[in-house]
Write an enzyme that holds these catalytic residues in place. Structure first.
Site, PDB file in Angstrom:
ATOM      1  N   SER A 138       0.820  -1.213   0.000  1.00  0.00           N
ATOM      2  CA  SER A 138       0.000   0.000   0.000  1.00  0.00           C
ATOM      3  C   SER A 138       0.858   1.268   0.000  1.00  0.00           C
ATOM      4  O   SER A 138       2.014   1.266   0.441  1.00  0.00           O
ATOM      5  CB  SER A 138      -0.904   0.028   1.235  1.00  0.00           C
ATOM      6  OG  SER A 138      -1.633  -1.168   1.333  1.00  0.00           O
TER       7      SER A 138
HETATM    8  N1  SAH Z   1      -0.715  -4.096   3.724  1.00  0.00           N
HETATM    9  C1  SAH Z   1      -0.194  -4.916   2.675  1.00  0.00           C
HETATM   10  C2  SAH Z   1      -1.185  -4.898   1.542  1.00  0.00           C
HETATM   11  C3  SAH Z   1      -1.219  -6.149   0.785  1.00  0.00           C
HETATM   12  S1  SAH Z   1      -2.378  -6.176  -0.536  1.00  0.00           S
HETATM   13  C4  SAH Z   1       1.132  -4.327   2.237  1.00  0.00           C
HETATM   14  O1  SAH Z   1       1.305  -3.114   2.403  1.00  0.00           O
HETATM   15  O2  SAH Z   1       1.972  -5.051   1.709  1.00  0.00           O
HETATM   16  C5  SAH Z   1      -3.677  -7.135   0.179  1.00  0.00           C
HETATM   17  C6  SAH Z   1      -3.319  -8.558   0.509  1.00  0.00           C
HETATM   18  O3  SAH Z   1      -4.533  -9.191   0.936  1.00  0.00           O
HETATM   19  C7  SAH Z   1      -2.770  -9.383  -0.645  1.00  0.00           C
HETATM   20  O4  SAH Z   1      -1.520  -9.887  -0.303  1.00  0.00           O
HETATM   21  C8  SAH Z   1      -3.810 -10.504  -0.800  1.00  0.00           C
HETATM   22  O5  SAH Z   1      -3.239 -11.753  -1.162  1.00  0.00           O
HETATM   23  C9  SAH Z   1      -4.425 -10.554   0.574  1.00  0.00           C
HETATM   24  N2  SAH Z   1      -5.750 -11.180   0.661  1.00  0.00           N
HETATM   25  C10 SAH Z   1      -6.790 -11.129  -0.216  1.00  0.00           C
HETATM   26  N3  SAH Z   1      -7.842 -11.851   0.236  1.00  0.00           N
HETATM   27  C11 SAH Z   1      -7.469 -12.366   1.428  1.00  0.00           C
HETATM   28  C12 SAH Z   1      -8.112 -13.192   2.402  1.00  0.00           C
HETATM   29  N4  SAH Z   1      -9.351 -13.638   2.246  1.00  0.00           N
HETATM   30  N5  SAH Z   1      -7.416 -13.526   3.517  1.00  0.00           N
HETATM   31  C13 SAH Z   1      -6.138 -13.091   3.693  1.00  0.00           C
HETATM   32  N6  SAH Z   1      -5.482 -12.307   2.813  1.00  0.00           N
HETATM   33  C14 SAH Z   1      -6.129 -11.946   1.705  1.00  0.00           C
END
Ligand code: SAH
Length: 225
Positions: free
Chosen positions: A64
Site C-alpha cells: 500500500s
Molecule cells: N498491507 C499490505 C497490503 C497487501 S495487498 C502491504 O502493504 O503489503 C492485500 C493482501 O490481501 C494481498 O496480499 C492478498 O493476497 C491478501 N488477501 C486477499 N484476500 C485475502 C483473504 N481472504 N485472507 C487473507 N489475505 C487476503
C-alpha cells in the site's frame, strides 16, 4: 548507479507525504521513520520505495501507499498494549508498523508464498511479536478473538459480521468496503455493545478473496511471484 540514501528518502516521505497530510500521531510517525519500506518491496523496485504510491509485490498484489498505511494505523489509535489482527499481510510492511505500535499482531495472508516471504523479512529485522498464518482472513480468527484492533487491507463487499463480533469492547477496526470501482475506508468503533461506523476516505485496494469477500477471477493466466 550511485547508491540511494534510503534514510533521507524516508525522512522526506514522512515530511512531505505524511506530516503535510495530517498524520499527527507521534508514535505512527516514529514507526514510519523507523521501518525500512525499501526492504519490503521487490529488489528491482527499491529505488521507488519512498514514492507516493503503491507498488507491485507479485501475484497481482500491491504494497500500500505509505500515506494509506500511516492513515489506517493512525485510525486505530494504538497505545502499545493491543492485540491486533491484520488481514492481508502482503509484503509485511504494514505488519512491521503494527508490531512496533502494539503488543502482539496476528496476520493472515491468503497466498502462502507471500506469507512466507513476509515472515522471513520480519524475522530478519528482529520483529518477533507477530504470527503470520496462511488462510482466508475474511472470517477472522475466532479462536484468538477478541482483538483490540483489526486492520484489513483488501476490500470487502460489506463489513463481515464475524469481524465485528471479534472486536473487543472498546476495539476499533479499519477496512476498505466496496468493489473494484468504488471503495471507501470505514472505521468501526465498538463501545460496549454499540458498534459505530464512520466512512472515512475513498481508496483503491485489491479485493479480498474469500468466504466473506469476493470469488476469485478465473483468468487462466499463470501468476509469478
Ligand atoms: N498491507 C499490505 C497490503 C497487501 S495487498 C502491504 O502493504 O503489503 C492485500 C493482501 O490481501 C494481498 O496480499 C492478498 O493476497 C491478501 N488477501 C486477499 N484476500 C485475502 C483473504 N481472504 N485472507 C487473507 N489475505 C487476503
Amino acid at each position: 548507479m550511485a547508491s540511494l540514501d534510503f534514510n533521507s528518502l524516508r525522512e522526506r516521505m514522512v515530511q512531505e507525504q505524511l506530516e503535510a497530510r495530517n498524520i499527527f500521531d507521534p508514535r505512527v510517525l516514529t514507526a514510519m521513520r523507523d521501518i525500512p519500506r525499501h526492504y519490503f518491496v521487490p529488489d528491482e523496485l527499491r529505488h521507488l520505495a519512498y514514492r507516493d504510491g503503491p507498488l507491485p509485490i507479485g501475484l497481482e498484489q500491491t504494497i500500500s501507499q505509505p500515506f494509506i498505511v500511516a492513515y489506517m494505523t493512525q485510525c486505530l489509535q494504538l497505545s502499545g498494549h493491543e492485540m491486533v489482527l491484520e488481514i492481508g499481510t502482503g509484503s509485511g510492511y504494514q505488519t512491521a508498523i503494527l508490531c512496533q505500535l502494539a503488543n502482539h499482531v496476528v496476520s493472515i495472508e491468503r497466498h502462502g508464498a507471500l506469507a512466507e516471504r513476509a515472515a522471513e523479512k520480519l524475522d530478519a529485522l528482529g520483529i518477533n511479536n507477530v504470527e503470520i498464518h496462511e488462510g482466508d482472513g475474511s472470517q477472522g480468527v475466532p479462536d484468538m478473538a477478541p482483538f483490540d484492533a483489526i486492520l484489513v487491507s483488501a476490500a470487502v463487499p460489506a463489513i463481515p459480521n464475524t469481524l465485528m463480533a471479534q472486536l473487543a469492547e472498546n476495539g476499533r477496526m479499519v477496512l476498505p468496503v466496496g468493489d473494484s470501482y468504488n471503495q471507501y475506508l470505514e472505521r468501526v468503533s465498538r463501545t460496549g455493545n454499540i458498534w459505530q461506523i464512520e466512512q472515512l476516505i475513498p481508496v483503491m485496494f485489491v479485493l479480498m478473496i474469500g468466504r466473506y469477500g469476493f470469488t476469485p477471477r478465473t483468468t487462466g493466466s499463470t501468476q509469478r511471484l
